[in-house]
Write an enzyme that holds these catalytic residues in place. Structure first.
Site, short mmCIF file in Angstrom:
data_model
loop_
_atom_site.label_atom_id
_atom_site.label_comp_id
_atom_site.label_asym_id
_atom_site.label_seq_id
_atom_site.Cartn_x
_atom_site.Cartn_y
_atom_site.Cartn_z
N SER A 172 0.87 -1.19 0.05
CA SER A 172 -0.08 0.03 0.22
C SER A 172 0.72 1.19 -0.10
O SER A 172 2.11 1.32 -0.69
CB SER A 172 -1.11 -0.25 1.15
N LYS A 190 -5.04 3.23 -2.74
CA LYS A 190 -4.58 2.33 -1.48
C LYS A 190 -5.35 2.32 -0.55
O LYS A 190 -4.95 1.26 0.39
CB LYS A 190 -3.26 3.18 -1.23
C1 HXC Z 1 -2.71 12.44 -16.36
C2 HXC Z 1 -2.64 10.32 -17.30
C3 HXC Z 1 -1.10 10.41 -17.20
C4 HXC Z 1 -0.59 11.45 -16.43
C5 HXC Z 1 -1.73 8.33 -18.15
N1 HXC Z 1 -2.94 9.24 -17.92
N2 HXC Z 1 -0.80 9.10 -17.59
N3 HXC Z 1 -3.36 11.47 -16.98
N4 HXC Z 1 -1.37 12.58 -16.31
N5 HXC Z 1 0.80 11.64 -16.12
C6 HXC Z 1 -4.19 8.73 -18.15
C7 HXC Z 1 -4.30 8.48 -19.80
O1 HXC Z 1 -4.50 9.86 -20.50
C8 HXC Z 1 -5.58 7.65 -19.91
O2 HXC Z 1 -6.63 8.54 -19.66
C9 HXC Z 1 -5.71 6.97 -18.54
O3 HXC Z 1 -4.64 7.65 -17.76
C10 HXC Z 1 -5.04 5.47 -18.82
O4 HXC Z 1 -3.93 5.57 -19.30
P1 HXC Z 1 -3.15 4.33 -20.34
O5 HXC Z 1 -1.98 4.70 -20.58
O6 HXC Z 1 -4.30 3.91 -21.27
O7 HXC Z 1 -3.56 3.17 -19.17
P2 HXC Z 1 -2.50 1.93 -19.11
O8 HXC Z 1 -1.90 1.54 -20.26
O9 HXC Z 1 -3.32 1.13 -18.57
O10 HXC Z 1 -1.34 2.39 -17.92
C11 HXC Z 1 -1.72 2.74 -16.81
C12 HXC Z 1 -0.52 3.84 -16.12
C13 HXC Z 1 0.67 3.78 -16.23
C14 HXC Z 1 -1.19 3.82 -14.34
C15 HXC Z 1 -1.53 5.14 -16.72
O11 HXC Z 1 1.47 4.74 -15.78
C16 HXC Z 1 1.26 2.42 -15.88
O12 HXC Z 1 1.16 1.36 -16.76
N6 HXC Z 1 1.77 2.27 -14.83
C17 HXC Z 1 2.52 0.69 -14.49
C18 HXC Z 1 3.90 0.96 -13.91
C19 HXC Z 1 3.78 2.21 -12.63
O13 HXC Z 1 2.98 3.10 -12.82
N7 HXC Z 1 4.80 1.78 -11.89
C20 HXC Z 1 5.13 2.73 -10.75
C21 HXC Z 1 4.50 2.12 -9.47
S1 HXC Z 1 5.12 3.04 -8.03
P3 HXC Z 1 -7.87 8.93 -20.96
O14 HXC Z 1 -8.83 9.70 -20.16
O15 HXC Z 1 -6.80 9.71 -21.57
O16 HXC Z 1 -8.23 7.71 -21.54
C22 HXC Z 1 4.00 3.15 -7.15
C23 HXC Z 1 4.47 3.38 -5.72
C24 HXC Z 1 3.82 4.85 -5.59
O17 HXC Z 1 2.82 2.70 -7.62
C25 HXC Z 1 4.25 5.32 -3.97
C26 HXC Z 1 5.58 6.00 -4.37
C27 HXC Z 1 6.17 6.44 -2.93
#
Ligand code: HXC
Length: 301
Positions: A172, A190
């Site tokens: 989380s 979370k």
């Molecule tokens: C605003 C955003 C954005 C951004 C994506 N979107 N990035 N909106 N600002 N920076 C929007 C897109 O425009 C879209 O909306 C929607 O989010 C979904 O995006 P997709 O790219 O189609 O989704 P998907 O391919 O499923 O990707 C999911 C994701 C991506 C979350 C957006 O970042 C991902 O796959 N992440 C996985 C890896 C990751 O994040 N790792 C870090 C985890 S660390 P619209 O309206 O345009 O359709 C973590 C720890 C946190 O979680 C704690 C830290 C201390």
């Protein structure tokens, strides 16, 4: 067992072989934090199955993790999205077919990006809820029967101190304790993760499954932290805290963290080993915050 001196992956307080004969199923297992958790479990005797979306990255991480212990069996299953229950269930079944059981689960797959409320589309908000919250639910649902079997086969407390079974762990965060600018979607997701684990603890505790949460703070060198710390606001905050030099000399000073240092992936690995060890046989429904006290300053104190 390979001889790593000193222990790189986990604290030397843990005894070699404490997870011998157990199998860990880890979503997001190629990521920075979850691969470190898996490496520690494998180092201490477990076999593992790691799950991810990217085939190459997941398979390469499995090969890399297996190197920490001679004879370790680690399989990487790519092309699995935790938002899709069916592919996750197939992966869990394959893990049991190939490795024999699922004794420990880490629901670690997560999605994150930095965005203000005004910059979030409904679909962007939903994407993170789906990966983190629904993904945790799906992971639990795909593995819970195996965890119940494992708990029945390895009843605790165990006088021989043999490895326990039937442990569920979700990853989380602490954002939802205070709310956090630019992370409203992750905060909400979370909070849902913590809530799901509380329900698992109540419903499955009587069947021997212990379900807990680790809430990491800022962990150095991780993709998540790189994303958050790359914003100007977070950088400025860290610089202001550094100026206080609460514990100077420790890794360049404190980034506003009371313990005086950034978290490390080994901190999270150690907490994981504790929660899966026989020492945590009666720890259920707990959120273990591993952040050096950082969340207590989130409100700006
Ligand atoms: C605003 C955003 C954005 C951004 C994506 N979107 N990035 N909106 N600002 N920076 C929007 C897109 O425009 C879209 O909306 C929607 O989010 C979904 O995006 P997709 O790219 O189609 O989704 P998907 O391919 O499923 O990707 C999911 C994701 C991506 C979350 C957006 O970042 C991902 O796959 N992440 C996985 C890896 C990751 O994040 N790792 C870090 C985890 S660390 P619209 O309206 O345009 O359709 C973590 C720890 C946190 O979680 C704690 C830290 C201390």
């Amino acid at each position: 067992m390979s001889k790593q001196q000193p222990h790189e992956f986990v604290s030397p307080v843990w005894r070699d072989g404490i997870f011998k004969g157990r199998v860990a199923f880890v979503t997001g297992g190629a990521g920075d934090i979850c691969s470190a958790q898996t490496r520690a479990l494998v180092y201490l005797g477990a076999d593992a199955c790691i799950i991810g979306r990217n085939v190459e990255k997941t398979e390469a991480a499995a090969i890399d993790i297996a190197k920490v212990r001679k004879g370790a069996r680690v399989i990487g299953i790519g092309n699995v999205d935790v938002r899709n229950f069916d592919t996750l269930k197939k992966a869990a079944d394959r893990c049991v077919a190939e490795l024999g059981s699922i004794d420990f689960v880490i629901a670690g797959a997560a999605g994150n990006f930095v965005a203000p409320l005004a910059g979030l589309s409904p679909n962007a908000f939903k994407a993170v809820i789906d990966i983190d919250t629904l993904g945790t639910f799906n992971t639990m649902k795909a593995t819970i029967d195996y965890l119940v079997e494992s708990a029945a086969a390895h009843v605790s407390p165990n006088p021989e101190n043999s490895p326990p079974g039937g442990r569920f762990l979700a990853i989380s965060a602490t954002f939802h304790y205070t709310g956090l600018p630019l992370q409203s979607h992750v905060s909400a997701a979370k909070a849902g993760v913590d809530s799901i684990v509380g329900s698992v603890a109540l419903e499955y505790g009587p069947r021997g499954v212990m379900a807990n949460v680790i809430a990491p703070g800022p962990i150095e060198g991780t993709e998540g932290m790189d994303r958050l710390a790359s914003t100007d606001a977070v950088k400025a905050d860290a610089e202001a805290a550094n100026a206080l030099q609460l514990r100077p000399g420790i890794r360049g000073g404190s980034p506003g963290i009371p313990s005086g240092r950034w978290g490390t992936v080994r901190d999270i690995a150690d907490a994981t080993v504790f929660l899966f060890s026989a020492a945590a046989d009666n720890v259920n429904g707990h959120v273990l915050v591993v952040d050096g006290g950082a969340w207590r300053r989130q409100g700006g104190s």
